[in-house]
Design a protein around this motif. Structure first.
Motif, short mmCIF file in Angstrom:
data_model
loop_
_atom_site.label_atom_id
_atom_site.label_comp_id
_atom_site.label_asym_id
_atom_site.label_seq_id
_atom_site.Cartn_x
_atom_site.Cartn_y
_atom_site.Cartn_z
N GLU A 324 0.71 -1.27 0.13
CA GLU A 324 0.03 -0.18 -0.11
C GLU A 324 0.97 1.35 0.18
O GLU A 324 0.20 2.25 0.16
N ALA A 325 2.30 1.15 -0.05
CA ALA A 325 3.22 2.19 -0.15
C ALA A 325 2.96 3.07 1.04
O ALA A 325 3.22 4.42 1.08
N GLN A 326 2.60 2.42 2.28
CA GLN A 326 2.80 3.00 3.48
C GLN A 326 4.14 2.90 4.26
O GLN A 326 3.88 3.18 5.54
N PHE A 327 4.98 1.95 3.74
CA PHE A 327 6.44 1.62 4.52
C PHE A 327 6.95 3.27 4.75
O PHE A 327 7.28 4.18 4.20
N ASP A 328 7.32 3.34 6.41
CA ASP A 328 7.65 4.68 6.65
C ASP A 328 9.12 4.62 7.33
O ASP A 328 9.67 3.48 7.50
N PHE A 329 9.72 5.75 7.77
CA PHE A 329 10.85 5.62 8.40
C PHE A 329 10.90 4.85 9.79
O PHE A 329 12.07 4.17 10.06
N ASP A 330 9.78 4.66 10.37
CA ASP A 330 9.78 3.84 11.39
C ASP A 330 10.23 2.43 11.18
O ASP A 330 10.78 1.55 11.72
N ASP A 331 9.39 2.12 10.11
CA ASP A 331 9.34 0.69 9.64
C ASP A 331 10.94 0.34 9.03
O ASP A 331 11.49 -0.71 9.14
N PHE A 332 11.49 1.45 8.42
CA PHE A 332 12.84 1.36 7.81
C PHE A 332 13.68 1.06 9.00
O PHE A 332 14.76 0.20 9.17
N LEU A 333 13.46 1.94 10.29
CA LEU A 333 14.55 1.63 11.40
C LEU A 333 14.34 0.35 11.98
O LEU A 333 15.42 -0.20 12.60
#
Length: 469
Positions: A324-333
């Motif tokens: 859903e293109a909702q991947f954010d910097f929290d997820d990346f961290l």
């Protein structure tokens, strides 16, 4: 580990390229290269001789397979011979009924024996086995304190009686305590010496006689090469062991110990230590290590590492976010920290087939860039991490993040830009529209370390900012 050995073996395959088939004449140069590779890796001389003869007989007698080049066929022959010389299959630890299973740890000082004892306890705990550690090293200063500290770190109880009681009595009472507690496995840490001596062997034999262990494991330093194999043989002849644990295989080791221990001592390698962290102990699988030596990666170990760290519910949630293109910097961290828990970037990359060509310098650059990204993300507000578009549209926000992390505004701008492109590519990948994914800021590895990325046409140049992981 084994980089030098792998490079030498690769030069052996090159001698067969362009040949129509394997013959006794054209294989001689390849065999000479393999012999040099083994001797430079400090493999026992007799083991190296037997290995070369085994490979020669297999190669000359091998049937030519249609569609397979001679160098590819030779690699398969060497792979099979490596697996055979290292023991063919994994030798699991004993697990007796009724409990407890008793494991006696032995070794010289400096091999990491006490740490290996704690690592083994943690490994067994992950398998659902309860463990009690027993401290019988009453000679080395702070040895008991070290084991108790490690036990507390991994959540495993330690039985000790101080330094005034004999090691044999401590071992006996430790086993009795394990039975009283209903513990599945008891691991006894014994005293080491600077070298093999009669007193040490006698004490070890007395402890063994007193507790009748189901496993006696010798901890040996892989950095000592073929001497590790000779040490294993000496311990087995004088005390009797059931297997070995090779430590420091992540260091600048030439690999000779792993290839020599089974053949010289007759006893299997059961575990290998691949780092200083208490989690860095792996069961020894000859086929997997042979695959790593030949530069073919080790997908099974990589999957097992991931399974230990990844929560299935989190993985499903992350998958939905990607689609859903909702991947954010929290997820990346979160992914960065997961990567750290699995080990070093270099260690993980080496397990991926085809990625062994990435240089140490490139891997170090990748590690450094991931640290930079983490520092910048940690300087963002919670709202910015959850909504990267805020940073993309606000120079003042990017300037504040740059000051907070100690980097330049241009670095933050690039991180945000790379992240947005990565998120878009990950969404396409999840929908079957793009064959690869990467991480922002990994362009140094992407451009030089991965042949597919390096050969992309110019019109796709903007995607070079994503090194393949």
């Amino acid at each position: 580990m084994f980089d030098a050995l792998a490079e030498r073996l690769e030069s052996a395959w090159k001698t067969l390229r362009g040949q129509d088939k394997i013959t006794e004449n054209n294989i001689q140069e390849a065999l000479r290269e393999v012999r040099r590779a083994l001797l430079e890796a400090d493999v026992n001389l007799q083991v190296a001789k037997d290995f070369i003869e085994n490979v020669r007989q297999r190669a000359i007698g091998a049937e030519v397979i249609a569609g397979v080049r001679p160098d590819q066929q030779f690699i398969k022959i060497v792979y099979d011979a490596l697996v055979e010389v290292m023991g063919e299959s994994h030798s699991p630890l004993a697990h007796v009924e009724p409990p407890p299973t008793i494991i006696l740890m032995a070794g010289l000082q400096g091999t990491g024996k006490t740490t290996a004892t704690a690592k083994l306890a943690l490994h067994l705990r992950k398998e659902g086995r309860s463990t009690l550690l027993v401290a019988t090293d009453v000679y080395r200063p702070a040895a008991i304190d070290q084991l108790m500290t490690l036990g507390k770190q991994i959540g495993v109880p330690v039985f000790e009686m101080g330094t005034e009681v004999s090691p044999v009595e401590i071992a006996r009472q430790g086993v009795a305590k394990a039975k009283e507690l209903g513990v599945d496995t008891v691991i006894i840490d014994t005293a080491g010496r600077l070298q093999i001596d009669a007193e040490m062997m006698a004490e070890l034999a007395a402890i063994k006689e007193g507790v009748q262990p189901h496993e006696t494991l010798l901890v040996v330093d892989a950095m000592t090469g073929q001497e590790a194999a000779n040490l294993t043989r000496a311990f087995h002849e004088q005390v009797g062991i059931t297997g070995a644990i090779l430590t420091k295989l992540d260091g600048d080791t030439r690999g000779g110990a792993a290839l020599s221990v089974r053949q010289v001592s007759g006893q299997p390698i059961k575990f290998i230590g691949v780092g200083e962290k208490v989690e860095a102990l792996q069961p020894f699988y000859p086929d997997r290590l042979a695959s790593r030596i030949l530069g073919m990666g080790d997908v099974l170990t990589l999957v097992e590492k991931a399974q230990e760290e990844v929560d299935l519910a989190d993985a499903e949630k992350m998958s939905r976010k990607i689609l859903e293109a909702q991947f954010d910097f929290d997820d990346f961290l979160k992914q960065l920290r997961l990567l750290k828990n699995m080990g070093s970037l270099a260690g993980i990359i080496k397990l991926i087939p085809g990625m062994n060509k990435i240089s140490t310098e490139q891997l170090q650059q990748g590690e450094q860039q991931l640290k930079r990204a983490e520092a910048m993300i940690n300087s963002m507000t919670r709202e910015e991490r959850r909504n990267p578009e805020l940073l993309a549209s606000s120079p003042s926000r990017r300037e504040r993040v740059a000051k907070g992390s100690g980097y330049q505004v241009a670095d933050v701008t690039k991180l945000v830009s790379d992240f947005q492109r990565m998120r878009s590519l990950m969404q396409q990948m999840g929908q079957g529209g793009f064959p690869g994914m990467g991480m922002p800021g990994m362009n140094a590895m992407g451009r030089r370390g991965h042949p597919q990325t390096a050969k992309k046409p110019k019109k796709q140049k903007k995607r070079k900012g994503f090194g393949v992981l």
